[in-house]
Design a protein around this motif. Structure first.
Motif, PDB file in Angstrom:
ATOM      1  N   ALA A 368       0.830  -1.206   0.000  1.00 27.88           N
ATOM      2  CA  ALA A 368       0.000   0.000   0.000  1.00 27.88           C
ATOM      3  C   ALA A 368       0.866   1.259   0.000  1.00 27.88           C
ATOM      4  N   HIS A 369       1.965   1.251   0.743  1.00 29.05           N
ATOM      5  CA  HIS A 369       2.863   2.405   0.776  1.00 29.05           C
ATOM      6  C   HIS A 369       3.461   2.676  -0.614  1.00 29.05           C
ATOM      7  N   LEU A 370       3.829   1.612  -1.323  1.00 28.42           N
ATOM      8  CA  LEU A 370       4.403   1.768  -2.659  1.00 28.42           C
ATOM      9  C   LEU A 370       3.380   2.349  -3.629  1.00 28.42           C
ATOM     10  N   GLU A 371       2.132   1.940  -3.484  1.00 24.92           N
ATOM     11  CA  GLU A 371       1.089   2.496  -4.339  1.00 24.92           C
ATOM     12  C   GLU A 371       0.804   3.957  -3.978  1.00 24.92           C
ATOM     13  N   ASP A 372       0.800   4.270  -2.691  1.00 18.09           N
ATOM     14  CA  ASP A 372       0.574   5.652  -2.261  1.00 18.09           C
ATOM     15  C   ASP A 372       1.654   6.584  -2.788  1.00 18.09           C
ATOM     16  N   ALA A 373       2.867   6.049  -2.951  1.00 19.41           N
ATOM     17  CA  ALA A 373       3.981   6.848  -3.459  1.00 19.41           C
ATOM     18  C   ALA A 373       4.003   6.889  -4.986  1.00 19.41           C
ATOM     19  N   PHE A 374       3.009   6.253  -5.635  1.00 12.02           N
ATOM     20  CA  PHE A 374       2.857   6.233  -7.089  1.00 12.02           C
ATOM     21  C   PHE A 374       3.972   5.471  -7.799  1.00 12.02           C
ATOM     22  N   LEU A 375       4.733   4.656  -7.093  1.00 10.73           N
ATOM     23  CA  LEU A 375       5.773   3.887  -7.771  1.00 10.73           C
ATOM     24  C   LEU A 375       5.162   2.788  -8.624  1.00 10.73           C
ATOM     25  N   LEU A 376       4.049   2.258  -8.214  1.00 10.28           N
ATOM     26  CA  LEU A 376       3.396   1.187  -8.949  1.00 10.28           C
ATOM     27  C   LEU A 376       1.908   1.204  -8.662  1.00 10.28           C
ATOM     28  N   SER A 377       1.177   0.403  -9.417  1.00  8.08           N
ATOM     29  CA  SER A 377      -0.252   0.218  -9.160  1.00  8.08           C
ATOM     30  C   SER A 377      -0.566  -1.267  -9.283  1.00  8.08           C
ATOM     31  N   SER A 378      -1.551  -1.710  -8.527  1.00 10.69           N
ATOM     32  CA  SER A 378      -1.935  -3.121  -8.557  1.00 10.69           C
ATOM     33  C   SER A 378      -3.416  -3.232  -8.892  1.00 10.69           C
ATOM     34  N   LEU A 379      -3.767  -4.288  -9.601  1.00 17.55           N
ATOM     35  CA  LEU A 379      -5.145  -4.536 -10.014  1.00 17.55           C
ATOM     36  C   LEU A 379      -5.705  -5.742  -9.286  1.00 17.55           C
ATOM     37  N   ASP A 380      -6.926  -5.595  -8.799  1.00 12.59           N
ATOM     38  CA  ASP A 380      -7.656  -6.708  -8.199  1.00 12.59           C
ATOM     39  C   ASP A 380      -8.403  -7.467  -9.280  1.00 12.59           C
ATOM     40  N   LEU A 381      -8.815  -8.688  -8.931  1.00 13.57           N
ATOM     41  CA  LEU A 381      -9.673  -9.473  -9.795  1.00 13.57           C
ATOM     42  C   LEU A 381     -11.035  -8.802  -9.920  1.00 13.57           C
ATOM     43  N   TYR A 397       1.894  -3.364 -11.783  1.00 13.51           N
ATOM     44  CA  TYR A 397       2.499  -2.646 -12.901  1.00 13.51           C
ATOM     45  C   TYR A 397       3.288  -1.446 -12.384  1.00 13.51           C
ATOM     46  N   PRO A 398       4.463  -1.157 -12.976  1.00 21.26           N
ATOM     47  CA  PRO A 398       5.211   0.048 -12.588  1.00 21.26           C
ATOM     48  C   PRO A 398       4.523   1.294 -13.112  1.00 21.26           C
ATOM     49  N   VAL A 399       4.856   2.449 -12.550  1.00 17.69           N
ATOM     50  CA  VAL A 399       4.261   3.702 -12.993  1.00 17.69           C
ATOM     51  C   VAL A 399       4.753   4.088 -14.380  1.00 17.69           C
ATOM     52  N   ASP A 400       5.866   3.500 -14.808  1.00 17.93           N
ATOM     53  CA  ASP A 400       6.459   3.865 -16.086  1.00 17.93           C
ATOM     54  C   ASP A 400       7.207   2.664 -16.644  1.00 17.93           C
ATOM     55  N   THR A 401       7.100   2.447 -17.954  1.00 18.54           N
ATOM     56  CA  THR A 401       7.766   1.290 -18.566  1.00 18.54           C
ATOM     57  C   THR A 401       9.285   1.383 -18.466  1.00 18.54           C
TER      58      THR A 401
END
Length: 527
Positions: A368-381, A397-401
């Motif tokens: 959750a901390h990594l997502e809050d920092a916008f480094l990555l995003s995760s998708l639920d089913l 997925y990372p925030v940037d390729t």
């Protein structure tokens, strides 16, 4: 006997700062009240100094007779000097900001909220271009006819303002209207406040501005003290978010001076080949503005510093993590397997097998901390069952390729995963809510996207459909998922279309450049 130096509540932090400069050291904490003491010379004799609340909530600085008159004078002199210094710096910064020529920046395609009496919080990962967006909005307002004296960009990232406190923020408004008196109340000004979170209590000031002044307010900032996502939440419903991502494909082409000026279906063969080449470069290099045009070594080192700063300042320091090595292992696992499935349970079991003791709840909080920092995003089913959502892995997925190459262990680029990441980033830019799909028969569809108007799409991404078996697999997944989402458009996005075999008519086949560039024709698009 103790003597008192009366202070306003807002002066306490500065008073403590001054006391510390004069040899005072902390000895106690009484609730929210800080205790201090002074040590004389090399001996161990102490003269008590503390802060207490008497007569209601009036702070009262207590000192020994030896220090009382000295401290009182020093504090009053210092507070007066600091206020005068802030006023001088603020005045000069306002004058400079309103006089500086407006730079020509790469135009960003970012959705901006437009709700009266709400501030706009510009948020996103570090170095994604938040400050540039503030200047773009300012320039747009100036182009629409608003004079420069009604537009204020002010950055608090200035060492001369390092000790600024909440009460000092009034100097900004006071000085602005002293310089531009015709704008007070009668005309609507626009304030663009960058890195405002560096001033403690800034959110009280911002909310008061919205209530008492005739202004439009734009805020931005990110630091270990306050993540950019928290700028909006700190405003308690008085701000709406504008999310800044690294460049999308069209923005990257625009930055390089290569943006197509006509629909992609009107491009010549040479123009189409050039566009395909640009897309492969974009998938490999990413969209961070500062990384554009750099050679491989400089680009990778730059992106590595971005990740290191986010991990250290926005996660480890911000949340005072006790096991930073576990966080680094998690990041390597997540970004080294971009667009792949990630299970907290499996990762926890792997750590346990290596003798690393860490709780599952801790791992959930790290993600959750990594997502809050916008480094990555995760998708639920995509499912109505909360239990199924919890027990199934997430896709990450990372925030940037461009970040994928930093953690790749295979030695070769995975163009398919990079394309899938780019498609997700574009969906997020368009404002879609995104999940992934797994059918009862075991087929997986990369994205189920729902637009802000309720439009739906099932999107399968595959870099190369040249193989008939690959085409059949991707088509079968969409067809198997379609009955569960009867109103969803079926889309297949690829770099290389099939040479043999027809795509069923119910499935829309898109070449990746067309899908990424023609968002205004997509029913999911929100821009």
């Amino acid at each position: 006997m103790l003597f008192g130096v009366f202070l306003e509540p807002s002066q306490i932090n500065q008073a403590i700062f001054i006391a510390e400069k004069n040899g005072l050291a902390p000895i106690a904490t009484l609730g929210n009240v800080v205790g201090k003491a002074s040590k004389h010379g090399s001996g161990q004799s102490w003269h008590g100094l503390s802060i207490a609340k008497i007569k209601g909530s009036v702070p009262f600085l207590l000192a020994s007779p030896f220090y009382s008159s000295f401290l009182k004078g020093q504090i009053e002199i210092k507070l007066c000097f600091m206020k005068s210094q802030f006023r001088t710096v603020i005045r000069q910064k306002i004058i400079d900001a309103q006089a500086v020529p407006l730079r020509v920046l790469t135009r960003r395609d970012i959705w901006l909220p437009a709700v009266k009496a709400k501030a706009t919080a510009v948020i996103g990962m570090r170095r994604a271009g938040k400050t540039s967006l503030l200047w773009q909005i300012l320039a747009d307002r100036h182009a629409s006819g608003i004079p420069r004296e009604g537009l204020l960009y002010f950055s608090f990232e200035d060492e001369r303002l390092a000790d600024m406190q909440l009460q000092d923020l009034d100097l900004l408004v006071e000085t602005f209207y002293q310089l531009n008196p015709a704008w007070r109340d009668s005309r609507r000004a626009s304030f663009f406040l960058d890195e405002i979170q560096l001033v403690p209590g800034w959110e009280l000031f911002a909310r008061r501005l919205l209530d008492s002044e005739n202004i439009d307010l734009f805020l931005s900032g990110s630091s270990a003290r306050l993540l950019s996502r928290e700028v909006a939440t700190s405003m308690r419903g008085r701000a709406m978010e504008a999310v800044v991502f690294p460049f999308g494909f069209r923005e990257m082409l625009r930055h390089a001076g290569c943006e197509p000026q006509k629909p992609t279906n009107r491009l010549t063969k040479a123009e189409r080949s050039q566009l395909d080449r640009h897309l492969l470069d974009y998938l490999a290099h990413g969209g961070f503005p500062e990384a554009q045009g750099l050679d491989a070594r400089n680009r990778l080192e730059l992106l590595r510093t971005y990740v290191d700063v986010v991990l250290l300042r926005d996660v480890i320091e911000r949340h005072n993590l006790s096991q930073p090595q576990v966080l680094h292992w998690m990041v390597r696992q997540l970004l080294g397997n971009a667009a792949g499935a990630f299970s907290i349970n499996k990762f926890h079991a792997d750590l346990k097998s290596r003798g690393v003791a860490v709780g599952k709840d801790t791992l959930h909080s790290y993600l959750a901390h990594l997502e809050d920092a916008f480094l990555l995003s995760s998708l639920d089913l995509a499912t109505d069952s909360e239990r199924r959502r919890q027990v199934n892995p997430r896709k990450v997925y990372p925030v940037d390729t461009g970040l994928m190459a930093l953690f790749d262990r295979s030695g070769k680029a995975n163009v398919g995963h990079a394309l899938e990441t780019a498609v997700l980033q574009e969906l997020q830019r368009r404002g879609a809510q995104v999940n992934y799909v797994r059918t009862p028969a075991g087929f997986e569809v990369d994205f189920y996207a729902r637009g802000v108007t309720g439009s739906e799409a099932l999107i399968q991404v595959c870099a190369d459909l040249d193989s008939p078996d690959t085409l059949a697999r991707e088509v079968r997944a969409l067809q198997d998922a379609a009955p569960a989402w009867p109103h969803a458009a079926l889309q297949l996005v690829t770099l290389n279309p099939p040479k043999e075999g027809a795509v069923p008519p119910e499935i829309q086949l898109y070449l990746a450049p067309d899908w990424l560039l023609n968002g205004d024709e997509d029913p999911i698009a929100a821009l």
